[in-house]
Design an enzyme around this catalytic site. Sequence first.
Site, PDB file in Angstrom:
ATOM      1  CG  ASP A 169      18.151  26.363  68.183  1.00  0.00           C
ATOM      2  OD1 ASP A 169      18.821  26.067  67.429  1.00  0.00           O
ATOM      3  OD2 ASP A 169      17.704  25.348  68.975  1.00  0.00           O
ATOM      4  CB  SER A 202      21.102  22.440  67.451  1.00  0.00           C
ATOM      5  OG  SER A 202      20.079  23.034  66.884  1.00  0.00           O
ATOM      6  CD  GLN A 253      21.631  25.664  65.264  1.00  0.00           C
ATOM      7  OE1 GLN A 253      21.097  25.319  64.639  1.00  0.00           O
ATOM      8  NE2 GLN A 253      21.551  26.355  66.437  1.00  0.00           N
TER       9      GLN A 253
END
Length: 288
Positions: free
Chosen positions: A207, A231, A281
Amino acid sequence: MTNPAESLVALLDLEQIEVNIFRGRSPQESLQRVFGGQVAGQALVAAGRTTDGDRPVHSLHAYFLRPGRPGVPIVYQVERVRDGRSFTTRRVTAVQQGRTIFNLTASFHKPEEGPFEHQLPPTREIPDPESLPTVTEEIRKYLGALPEQLERMARRQPFDIRYVDRLRWRPEEIEGAEPRSAVWMRAVGPLGDDPLVHTCALTYASDMTLLDAVRIPVEPLWGPRSFDMASLDHAMWFHRPFRADEWFLYDQESPIITGGRGLARGRIYDLRGRLLVSVVQEGLFRAL
C-alpha cells in the site's frame, strides 16, 4: 534505537484478547489517518492466527471504510467462514472506538502441484536494486538535506525503497509521463522465519507506493500536492512463497482515473523475475 524492521514485526504481533478477537497497536504518527497497509497487514495476521498454519494465504480482498485514528488501538474480529479440505476462508472486521473502519476476506490454500505453469515477465528491463539510490539519497541530492519531519520518517521506515525512475520534482518533468512506476523494496532488517509475518509485511508494503502510478502523469510525486487521496479497496493474490526481507520488484501501472477514482495494479517479482504477488487497488482523489 529499535530497528524499523523489528518495529514492524512487533506491530504485526497482535494481542489475542478472546477467541477470534485480537487487538493491534496503532502508533501515534503525524498523519491524518492510520496507514492502510498497517490495517491490512494486521487484519491478515488476525485471520492467519485462526488457521492451522499449514495453508498459506492465496488471496485477500479488503475495503477501507473509515479513516483510522493514529494512537488508538484497533480490534480485529475474525469470522471462521469455512474450513474445507483444500481451502480455508476468514472474514475480518477492524473496529476502532466502536466503529468499523476496515473489512477483509482472506482465503488460504493447501499447497498442491498444478498441471502446468506460465507467467508474464516484467514490462521492461529493470536495473539491479543495488545500482539505484535510496529515496533518502535522492531527496538529499535535490534538497541538500532532509527536512526534520522527513528525517524522522526515514529513521522509522521499515522498508528500503528504490525508485527505478528518478524522482520528479517540477511540473515540467511530468510532461509525457505514462502512468507507470516501478520500485525495488525490501525490509531494512531480518523479519524472522514465520511465512505469515513475511506475507503480512509485504501486504503492509503493497500500500506504500501503488497509487504513485495514478499520480505520475498529473503532478510531481515529490512536489506540493494539489489533491487528497485515500485507498478505497485492495486486493492481492499470492502466487509463490517469498521473503519480504529480500529484494522484490513492484511493477505498477494505472489503466484509468475518472470520476475522482483511480485504479492501480501491480505485479511483484523476485530478483530472478519470478512473479510472486499480483495487486489491484482503487483510490479516491479529490482536489484540496
